[in-house]
Write a protein that holds these residues in place. Sequence first.
Motif, short mmCIF file in Angstrom:
data_model
loop_
_atom_site.label_atom_id
_atom_site.label_comp_id
_atom_site.label_asym_id
_atom_site.label_seq_id
_atom_site.Cartn_x
_atom_site.Cartn_y
_atom_site.Cartn_z
N LEU A 36 0.84 -1.20 0.00
CA LEU A 36 0.00 0.00 0.00
C LEU A 36 0.87 1.25 0.00
O LEU A 36 0.60 2.22 -0.72
N GLN A 39 2.27 1.71 -3.43
CA GLN A 39 1.26 2.30 -4.32
C GLN A 39 1.29 3.83 -4.22
O GLN A 39 1.30 4.53 -5.24
N ILE A 206 -2.61 -6.89 -3.00
CA ILE A 206 -3.21 -6.46 -1.73
C ILE A 206 -4.58 -7.11 -1.53
O ILE A 206 -4.87 -7.70 -0.49
#
Length: 393
Positions: A36, A39, A206
């Motif tokens: 995350l 990202q 994810i």
Amino acid sequence: MKYLIGVIGIFLILGTAWLFSKDRKKIKFRPIFTMLVLQFVLGYILLNTGVGNYLVSGIADGFGQLLMYASEGVNFVFGDVINPKGNSFFLAVLMPIVFISALIGILQYIKVLPFIIKYLGLGLSKINGMGKLESYNAVASVILGQSEVFISVKKQLDLLSEKRLYTLCASAMSTVSMSIVGSYMMLLKPEYVVTALVLNLFGGFIIVSLLNPYEVSEEEDMLEVQNEEKQTFFEMLGEYIMDGFRVAITVGAMLIGFVALIAMINAIFEGVFGISFQNVLGYAFSPLAFLVGIPWSEAIDAGSIMATKLVSNEFVAMTNLKMGNLQFSDRSMAILSIFLVSFANFSSIGIISGAIKSLNERQGNVAAKLGLKLLFGATLVSFLSAAVAGLLF
């Protein structure tokens, strides 16, 4: 306020995946948090920095050059019919897929792509905490395509558990193949296409890590990539050219069918209910559009675009977005564009299960059984990527 809504949206997306998880006790949160963060870091670089702009510009220029070469071949066959306005969608947008496919075949033949795919996949497996096969498959799906990728791992298909097969199929549905990236760049801004590719790659891991957690032993985690049958250079080139042509024809046929069906259903709904079918979908999806960062004043129109992608395909939604009949802010255009760049739609269920069934009938039936769950997971990936983009833009 937009940041608060965006954070809430991301937590709801991840929470939904956790809620529907098959085995919450096996979820590894550390690699999920790492991915995350990646990202956000990579998305920020691509969207908001000079380095990112330079990289995206270089990629876009490269694809632009390839598309220019492709237009030479199209014009030779069909005449000088591609005009600056791009009125002929099939010739200007879909036919270049043939040339890009041929180029991919050449890079496969000279062993450049297999090397890149294998070692990128091995590197990813260190980050995502998954097996080498799953990581290889995710990278390979981006380059080879959602059906072709299974050919390269066909020897291992029969050995896969249902959970591992789900991960492979989810990766194929959450990404897009390199052969049609150039076509996307003719409909959307290149920076959004490139950013979506990166976000979806990590987003897929994810969501799958939450929905479908499992452990892979060292004995199971063997990566044996099936090489294509030895062909002469021109046999290979002819095969990839025809593969590209079939993709272009298939996408064109689906566009004709879906656009016509949506037009007919819109007319029926307007005649009976006084509101179009796409507007109904827009109202249904508007809360989701709002949660990923679309202002409420634009959420209904944005929801209509999002739903169109789900029930038809991304090309139909992209053309609706590009037509300009709906007015969106730059931020909303970025969020919508990134949401649209994936194969997460109903038609992909048949494509993926059919591709696997042609190689292994038993596993093809398993993939078909998992179809709706695959679409659910891939759609969550699209929403996660859009929500991240909404916070970064």
